[in-house]
Design an enzyme around this catalytic site. Sequence first.
Site, short mmCIF file in Angstrom:
data_model
loop_
_atom_site.label_atom_id
_atom_site.label_comp_id
_atom_site.label_asym_id
_atom_site.label_seq_id
_atom_site.Cartn_x
_atom_site.Cartn_y
_atom_site.Cartn_z
N ASP A 43 0.87 -1.25 0.02
CA ASP A 43 0.03 0.02 -0.20
C ASP A 43 0.91 1.26 -0.06
O ASP A 43 0.22 2.28 0.03
CB ASP A 43 -1.00 0.04 1.14
CG ASP A 43 -0.37 -0.03 2.50
OD1 ASP A 43 0.83 -0.16 2.46
OD2 ASP A 43 -1.11 -0.43 3.49
N SER A 44 2.07 1.09 0.10
CA SER A 44 3.14 2.26 -0.22
C SER A 44 3.08 2.91 -1.54
O SER A 44 3.33 3.84 -1.95
CB SER A 44 4.47 1.94 -0.15
OG SER A 44 4.72 0.58 -1.17
N ASP A 82 -0.64 -6.30 -0.07
CA ASP A 82 -1.13 -5.68 1.21
C ASP A 82 -2.64 -5.78 1.35
O ASP A 82 -3.22 -5.47 0.29
CB ASP A 82 -0.56 -4.27 1.25
CG ASP A 82 0.71 -4.04 2.17
OD1 ASP A 82 0.83 -4.76 3.11
OD2 ASP A 82 1.23 -3.06 1.81
N GLU A 180 9.17 -3.89 10.49
CA GLU A 180 9.55 -2.58 10.28
C GLU A 180 9.72 -1.63 11.30
O GLU A 180 9.01 -1.30 12.10
CB GLU A 180 8.27 -1.78 9.23
CG GLU A 180 8.55 -0.57 9.05
CD GLU A 180 7.78 0.16 7.84
OE1 GLU A 180 7.72 1.08 7.19
OE2 GLU A 180 6.56 -0.69 7.47
#
Length: 264
Positions: A43-44, A82, A180
């Site tokens: 979804d980046s 994602d 992350e």
Amino acid sequence: MKKVTINDLFMMKNREKIVMITAYDALFARLFDDYVDMILVGDSLNMSFGGKNETIGLSVDDMIYHTKAVQNGAKKAFLVVDMPFGSACTPQIALKNAIKIYKKTGCDAVKIEGTKEMADTIKLLSQNGIIVMSHIGLKPQMSRFEGGYKIKGKDELSAKSILEDAIVLESAGASLFLLEGIVSSVASEISQKLKVPTIGIGSGASCDGQVLVWSDAFGFFDEFKPKFVKRYLEGATLIKNSLKEYADEVKNSKFPSSQYEYTK
């Protein structure tokens, strides 16, 4: 070329580092496929592709569209998608959306952000044959709620909480982990304790593999560079210089020359 499977990734843990990169279209997926073990349709894309300042805002159908495109370009890499913000807010909703993504894209796994509270969701998905990558530590979908992007594991309480998340979610059925923005010593401990592979982004070298957003790694986003990003190419500079040359040639009637024209 042999397709990478979940069993291949399990075998690579503690033996060979896993290489992962993001992709959002067929063109770049095709370029990346020979050199990586995994591709993340993240979804980046809302930031690097859509120009927004956060990952929130994408729909399941958005993810399906981009994953189909990536699937057209990548034939070898293990493909992870994602689950966008709001698509996994209950176990049943998550199952419905994950099945839709699985059926329509042919992906290999879905990635879900969350703490140990997502255990029931991950258990339900894995019981229904869906491979889940659990995303713990810094969770971009929580950026509004947390007031920004904050590194995790800096104090003993935070470190203990993340480790507990990892252990609980692995027990629930998570087959992979994305770590992350976690202090490297904490990420190292998590990677050692888990039986399944860990992929790090901003979490140090001890993870079983690494992932970067492709536009960060290749310098196409030149407005901001996180500390954990190494640029392997100054892509924005190359594109700008090439585009300037193209524009100059068009303005000065140098392109197209006869070499690029059709004749009778």
